[in-house]
Each structure stands twice: as structure tokens, then as C-alpha cells.
Design a protein around this motif. Sequence first.
Motif, PDB file in Angstrom:
ATOM      1  N   ALA A  48       6.625  15.086   3.318  1.00  0.00           N
ATOM      2  CA  ALA A  48       6.958  13.756   1.607  1.00  0.00           C
ATOM      3  C   ALA A  48       8.523  13.785   2.816  1.00  0.00           C
ATOM      4  N   SER A  51      15.113   8.990  -0.405  1.00  0.00           N
ATOM      5  CA  SER A  51      15.879   8.766   0.182  1.00  0.00           C
ATOM      6  C   SER A  51      16.996   9.201  -0.636  1.00  0.00           C
ATOM      7  N   SER A  56      14.160   5.183  -2.712  1.00  0.00           N
ATOM      8  CA  SER A  56      11.885   5.085  -1.354  1.00  0.00           C
ATOM      9  C   SER A  56      11.467   6.486  -1.124  1.00  0.00           C
ATOM     10  N   THR A  57      10.298   6.535  -0.898  1.00  0.00           N
ATOM     11  CA  THR A  57       9.824   7.577  -1.251  1.00  0.00           C
ATOM     12  C   THR A  57       8.424   7.275   0.540  1.00  0.00           C
ATOM     13  N   ASP A  58       8.372   8.598   0.991  1.00  0.00           N
ATOM     14  CA  ASP A  58       7.604   8.254   2.636  1.00  0.00           C
ATOM     15  C   ASP A  58       6.392   9.399   2.001  1.00  0.00           C
ATOM     16  N   TYR A  59       5.336   9.808   2.383  1.00  0.00           N
ATOM     17  CA  TYR A  59       4.454  10.761   3.096  1.00  0.00           C
ATOM     18  C   TYR A  59       4.181  10.534   4.010  1.00  0.00           C
ATOM     19  N   ASP A  61       0.423  11.579   6.282  1.00  0.00           N
ATOM     20  CA  ASP A  61      -0.556  11.563   6.533  1.00  0.00           C
ATOM     21  C   ASP A  61      -1.892  11.740   5.376  1.00  0.00           C
ATOM     22  N   GLU A  64      -0.297  12.030   1.771  1.00  0.00           N
ATOM     23  CA  GLU A  64      -0.755  10.694   0.447  1.00  0.00           C
ATOM     24  C   GLU A  64      -1.636  10.712   0.127  1.00  0.00           C
ATOM     25  N   TYR A 102      18.288   6.906   6.190  1.00  0.00           N
ATOM     26  CA  TYR A 102      16.857   6.832   5.888  1.00  0.00           C
ATOM     27  C   TYR A 102      15.584   8.128   5.708  1.00  0.00           C
ATOM     28  N   VAL A 103      14.624   7.888   5.074  1.00  0.00           N
ATOM     29  CA  VAL A 103      13.646   9.012   5.510  1.00  0.00           C
ATOM     30  C   VAL A 103      13.549   9.274   6.916  1.00  0.00           C
ATOM     31  N   ASP A 104      13.415  10.193   7.700  1.00  0.00           N
ATOM     32  CA  ASP A 104      12.425   9.998   9.245  1.00  0.00           C
ATOM     33  C   ASP A 104      11.459  11.318   9.017  1.00  0.00           C
ATOM     34  N   PHE A 105      10.338  10.518  10.389  1.00  0.00           N
ATOM     35  CA  PHE A 105       9.136  11.740   9.489  1.00  0.00           C
ATOM     36  C   PHE A 105       9.974  12.833  11.102  1.00  0.00           C
TER      37      PHE A 105
END
Length: 123
Positions: A48, A51, A56-59, A61, A64, A102-105
Motif C-alpha cells: 500500500a 501520497s 491518494s492511496t494505492d493498494y 492486489d 485491496e 506519486y505512489v509507485d509500486f
Amino acid sequence: VQLVESGGGLVQAGGSLRLSCQASGRTFSDFTMAWFRQASGKEREFVAGISWRGSSTDYGDSSEGRFTISRDNAKSMAYLQMTSLKPEDTAVYYCAARWRSYVDFGATQYAYWGQGTQVTVSS
């Protein structure tokens, strides 16, 4: 920035844990924060991210819908709330930071890392 994780431990499947990441040394609000994990014999995996503005958030797979990332800039803390834990969530969890982006994976995009905290989920 220096990062120190805490909150790992042993939990039964279906349980919850909250991981914490204490930052120091730089202005915390300038950093995008992320959690990664690495299981034994596997590559480091994005879990996860949030920013630097907190907008903003990202997860990944696998997280999530079960995990929630948050931050408290006043305390220089990032958190990962984990629920409905599964044995496959067992790993060392790392906190990571990158400056004003930004959020990077990808793990290689993060310059700062904590030492990790072990999470073990028993079946």
C-alpha cells in the motif's frame, strides 16, 4: 529520513494487526509513504502507499479491501491497518519513503527504508 516500524507479531487467521512507521530526520509531510512485504524466498511486494499530500492511496492486489494505509503528519507516523489476515500474509513488512512524488509500486523507487517488522499469521 529514518524509518522505524513496529506492531508486527503473531496473529491467527482472520485477525487484525496495525503496523506503525515512525519517521524522523526530515519533514515527514514531504514524503510519499508505502508499505512493502517480503515473504521468505520471494521478492519484495508492494502492499500500500499514500501520497505525500495524503490525497491518494494505492493498494496491491493482495491487500485491496483488507488493508488500509494512513498517515498522521503531526506525529510523523504512517500506519497499515490489516484485517482478515491470511497465512499468506506472513512476511516481513517494510515501511518506505520517497520524496514528493506519486505512489509507485516499484521498490527501487523508494530511497528510504525501515528495518522491517515480522508478521506471522497462523492457520
